[in-house]
Design a protein around this motif. Sequence first.
Motif, PDB file in Angstrom:
ATOM      1  N   ILE A   1      -5.577   2.789  16.368  1.00  0.00           N
ATOM      2  CA  ILE A   1      -5.440   3.442  15.056  1.00  0.00           C
ATOM      3  C   ILE A   1      -4.570   4.693  15.192  1.00  0.00           C
ATOM      4  CG2 ILE A   1      -6.658   4.769  13.289  1.00  0.00           C
ATOM      5  CD1 ILE A   1      -7.040   1.843  12.832  1.00  0.00           C
ATOM      6  N   ARG A   2      -4.811   5.473  16.235  1.00  0.00           N
ATOM      7  CA  ARG A   2      -4.021   6.682  16.446  1.00  0.00           C
ATOM      8  C   ARG A   2      -2.540   6.354  16.609  1.00  0.00           C
ATOM      9  NH1 ARG A   2      -6.766   8.805  20.348  1.00  0.00           N
ATOM     10  NH2 ARG A   2      -5.473   8.265  22.134  1.00  0.00           N
ATOM     11  N   ASN A   3      -2.260   5.311  17.371  1.00  0.00           N
ATOM     12  CA  ASN A   3      -0.869   4.924  17.585  1.00  0.00           C
ATOM     13  C   ASN A   3      -0.257   4.343  16.308  1.00  0.00           C
ATOM     14  OD1 ASN A   3       1.205   4.907  19.568  1.00  0.00           O
ATOM     15  ND2 ASN A   3       1.111   2.685  19.606  1.00  0.00           N
ATOM     16  N   LEU A   4      -1.058   3.606  15.550  1.00  0.00           N
ATOM     17  CA  LEU A   4      -0.598   3.040  14.281  1.00  0.00           C
ATOM     18  C   LEU A   4      -0.241   4.150  13.298  1.00  0.00           C
ATOM     19  CD1 LEU A   4      -0.146   0.584  12.457  1.00  0.00           C
ATOM     20  CD2 LEU A   4      -2.604   0.577  11.975  1.00  0.00           C
ATOM     21  N   ARG A   5      -1.071   5.176  13.255  1.00  0.00           N
ATOM     22  CA  ARG A   5      -0.794   6.304  12.352  1.00  0.00           C
ATOM     23  C   ARG A   5       0.536   6.980  12.677  1.00  0.00           C
ATOM     24  NH1 ARG A   5      -6.897   8.783  12.331  1.00  0.00           N
ATOM     25  NH2 ARG A   5      -7.552   8.005  10.280  1.00  0.00           N
ATOM     26  N   LYS A   6       0.858   7.077  13.955  1.00  0.00           N
ATOM     27  CA  LYS A   6       2.117   7.708  14.354  1.00  0.00           C
ATOM     28  C   LYS A   6       3.314   6.948  13.794  1.00  0.00           C
ATOM     29  CE  LYS A   6       0.349   9.659  18.683  1.00  0.00           C
ATOM     30  NZ  LYS A   6       0.403   9.576  20.176  1.00  0.00           N
ATOM     31  N   LYS A   7       3.111   5.643  13.570  1.00  0.00           N
ATOM     32  CA  LYS A   7       4.217   4.812  13.105  1.00  0.00           C
ATOM     33  C   LYS A   7       4.297   4.685  11.579  1.00  0.00           C
ATOM     34  CE  LYS A   7       4.333   2.078  17.358  1.00  0.00           C
ATOM     35  NZ  LYS A   7       4.263   0.718  17.974  1.00  0.00           N
ATOM     36  N   ILE A   8       3.153   4.772  10.907  1.00  0.00           N
ATOM     37  CA  ILE A   8       3.178   4.533   9.454  1.00  0.00           C
ATOM     38  C   ILE A   8       3.049   5.798   8.625  1.00  0.00           C
ATOM     39  CG2 ILE A   8       2.183   2.228   9.804  1.00  0.00           C
ATOM     40  CD1 ILE A   8      -0.415   3.314   8.512  1.00  0.00           C
ATOM     41  N   GLU A   9       2.531   6.871   9.209  1.00  0.00           N
ATOM     42  CA  GLU A   9       2.300   8.101   8.444  1.00  0.00           C
ATOM     43  C   GLU A   9       3.494   9.047   8.561  1.00  0.00           C
ATOM     44  OE1 GLU A   9      -0.268   8.537   6.569  1.00  0.00           O
ATOM     45  OE2 GLU A   9      -1.903   7.301   7.353  1.00  0.00           O
ATOM     46  N   ASP A  10       3.746   9.814   7.506  1.00  0.00           N
ATOM     47  CA  ASP A  10       4.738  10.883   7.582  1.00  0.00           C
ATOM     48  C   ASP A  10       4.227  11.994   8.492  1.00  0.00           C
ATOM     49  OD1 ASP A  10       6.537   9.602   5.868  1.00  0.00           O
ATOM     50  OD2 ASP A  10       5.597  10.481   4.089  1.00  0.00           O
ATOM     51  N   ASP A  11       2.930  12.250   8.423  1.00  0.00           N
ATOM     52  CA  ASP A  11       2.269  13.250   9.270  1.00  0.00           C
ATOM     53  C   ASP A  11       0.969  12.640   9.768  1.00  0.00           C
ATOM     54  OD1 ASP A  11       1.062  15.369  10.508  1.00  0.00           O
ATOM     55  OD2 ASP A  11       0.935  16.645   8.720  1.00  0.00           O
TER      56      ASP A  11
ATOM     57  N   LYS B   1       8.493   0.305   5.577  1.00  0.00           N
ATOM     58  CA  LYS B   1       8.164   1.545   4.871  1.00  0.00           C
ATOM     59  C   LYS B   1       9.458   2.070   4.259  1.00  0.00           C
ATOM     60  CE  LYS B   1       6.075   6.111   5.336  1.00  0.00           C
ATOM     61  NZ  LYS B   1       5.418   7.078   6.245  1.00  0.00           N
ATOM     62  N   ARG B   2       9.460   2.183   2.943  1.00  0.00           N
ATOM     63  CA  ARG B   2      10.673   2.586   2.208  1.00  0.00           C
ATOM     64  C   ARG B   2      11.864   1.704   2.585  1.00  0.00           C
ATOM     65  NH1 ARG B   2       9.306   7.989   4.455  1.00  0.00           N
ATOM     66  NH2 ARG B   2       7.668   8.864   3.129  1.00  0.00           N
ATOM     67  N   GLY B   3      11.577   0.429   2.849  1.00  0.00           N
ATOM     68  CA  GLY B   3      12.633  -0.529   3.160  1.00  0.00           C
ATOM     69  C   GLY B   3      12.992  -0.641   4.620  1.00  0.00           C
ATOM     70  N   ASP B   4      12.507   0.287   5.455  1.00  0.00           N
ATOM     71  CA  ASP B   4      12.804   0.246   6.884  1.00  0.00           C
ATOM     72  C   ASP B   4      11.694  -0.482   7.645  1.00  0.00           C
ATOM     73  OD1 ASP B   4      15.161   1.729   6.589  1.00  0.00           O
ATOM     74  OD2 ASP B   4      14.057   3.630   6.693  1.00  0.00           O
ATOM     75  N   ILE B   5      12.094  -1.363   8.562  1.00  0.00           N
ATOM     76  CA  ILE B   5      11.120  -2.118   9.351  1.00  0.00           C
ATOM     77  C   ILE B   5      10.446  -1.203  10.374  1.00  0.00           C
ATOM     78  CG2 ILE B   5      10.823  -3.991  11.018  1.00  0.00           C
ATOM     79  CD1 ILE B   5      13.112  -5.458   9.671  1.00  0.00           C
ATOM     80  N   LEU B   6       9.121  -1.264  10.445  1.00  0.00           N
ATOM     81  CA  LEU B   6       8.353  -0.499  11.424  1.00  0.00           C
ATOM     82  C   LEU B   6       8.113  -1.370  12.647  1.00  0.00           C
ATOM     83  CD1 LEU B   6       5.682   1.173   9.101  1.00  0.00           C
ATOM     84  CD2 LEU B   6       7.901   2.071   9.823  1.00  0.00           C
ATOM     85  N   ASP B   7       8.268  -0.795  13.825  1.00  0.00           N
ATOM     86  CA  ASP B   7       8.105  -1.532  15.079  1.00  0.00           C
ATOM     87  C   ASP B   7       6.647  -1.472  15.518  1.00  0.00           C
ATOM     88  OD1 ASP B   7       8.553  -2.947  17.392  1.00  0.00           O
ATOM     89  OD2 ASP B   7       9.372  -1.237  18.502  1.00  0.00           O
ATOM     90  N   LEU B   8       5.841  -2.441  15.067  1.00  0.00           N
ATOM     91  CA  LEU B   8       4.417  -2.479  15.388  1.00  0.00           C
ATOM     92  C   LEU B   8       4.130  -3.554  16.433  1.00  0.00           C
ATOM     93  CD1 LEU B   8       2.742  -2.266  11.842  1.00  0.00           C
ATOM     94  CD2 LEU B   8       3.607  -0.409  13.287  1.00  0.00           C
TER      95      LEU B   8
ATOM     96  N   ILE C   1       0.869  -1.179   0.000  1.00  0.00           N
ATOM     97  CA  ILE C   1       0.000   0.000   0.000  1.00  0.00           C
ATOM     98  C   ILE C   1       0.907   1.230   0.000  1.00  0.00           C
ATOM     99  CG2 ILE C   1      -2.129  -0.917   0.998  1.00  0.00           C
ATOM    100  CD1 ILE C   1      -1.110  -0.017   3.745  1.00  0.00           C
ATOM    101  N   GLY C   2       1.004   1.875  -1.147  1.00  0.00           N
ATOM    102  CA  GLY C   2       1.899   3.020  -1.253  1.00  0.00           C
ATOM    103  C   GLY C   2       3.343   2.610  -0.992  1.00  0.00           C
ATOM    104  N   GLU C   3       3.979   3.282  -0.051  1.00  0.00           N
ATOM    105  CA  GLU C   3       5.376   3.000   0.286  1.00  0.00           C
ATOM    106  C   GLU C   3       5.516   1.954   1.389  1.00  0.00           C
ATOM    107  OE1 GLU C   3       7.659   7.142  -0.529  1.00  0.00           O
ATOM    108  OE2 GLU C   3       6.247   7.165   1.150  1.00  0.00           O
ATOM    109  N   ILE C   4       4.388   1.363   1.774  1.00  0.00           N
ATOM    110  CA  ILE C   4       4.376   0.375   2.852  1.00  0.00           C
ATOM    111  C   ILE C   4       4.184  -1.018   2.276  1.00  0.00           C
ATOM    112  CG2 ILE C   4       3.084  -0.457   4.861  1.00  0.00           C
ATOM    113  CD1 ILE C   4       2.457   2.470   5.509  1.00  0.00           C
ATOM    114  N   THR C   5       4.967  -1.965   2.788  1.00  0.00           N
ATOM    115  CA  THR C   5       4.837  -3.370   2.399  1.00  0.00           C
ATOM    116  C   THR C   5       4.598  -4.213   3.640  1.00  0.00           C
ATOM    117  OG1 THR C   5       6.338  -3.056   0.521  1.00  0.00           O
ATOM    118  CG2 THR C   5       5.909  -5.321   1.216  1.00  0.00           C
TER     119      THR C   5
END
Length: 234
Positions: free
Chosen positions: A206-216, A155-162, A141-145
């Motif tokens: 959802i709010r916490n997830l957005r902080k991790k996956i969104e640029d803003d 995201k852009r190749g960097d692992i997100l800590d979810l 989805i966009g820049e997220i895999t």
Amino acid sequence: MKYGKILIIDDEKHIIELLKYNLESCGYKVIKAEDGVQGIDTAISELPDLILLDLMLPLIDGVEVCRRLRSDKRTKKIPIIMLTAKSDEMDKIIGLEIGADDYITKPFSIRELIARIKAVLRRAKDLNSNSIEKNFGVIDIGEITIYEDKHEVKKRGDILDLTLKEFNLLNLLAKNKGKVLSRNFLLDEIWGYDYFGEVRTVDVHIRNLRKKIEDDDKNPKYIETIRGVGYKIK
């Protein structure tokens, strides 16, 4: 027959004994700790299947205990159910934001608590079951895999800590891209049982997830809020 090992971290002896008696009667093995420091040490040494964590603890409070357990690779995936007082609304939200899987308010029904424990353990078991991995794939989805087989998001190749709940929410939304998923549907699918109308739980995650996956996260690009209904991946 033992159904799993549960660590109780609580400084109220009568609560510990009540929980210990009822959980052991249901077939669980119970270990205990009476302050935050002991709780962290016991979690690391015993690696329980689930932790019941009180918020109001000596030495280190429950929120900080949760934060430290989630930041330690040995304990980060152990399910945590927080035990809170009704007045601890902010602490509930903070607890969910840093990775608690569930919370229940004191005084609580033992029957309800047992149901929640079973649901959380069942979800954790399903996530680690090889029988469902054959249906996993890769979702972009966009820049997220999303790598379902690894439970990994980049995201852009960097692992997100979810956290597990954040991964499950993102994965479910991504699989239903363009569809609006109601809060109640997300509660049922992710938490696996009737969450007694606590739709705010979804909002917090959802709010916490957005902080991790969104640029803003204030102007989300990926997860759209549909007022009065729920959320969707754009």
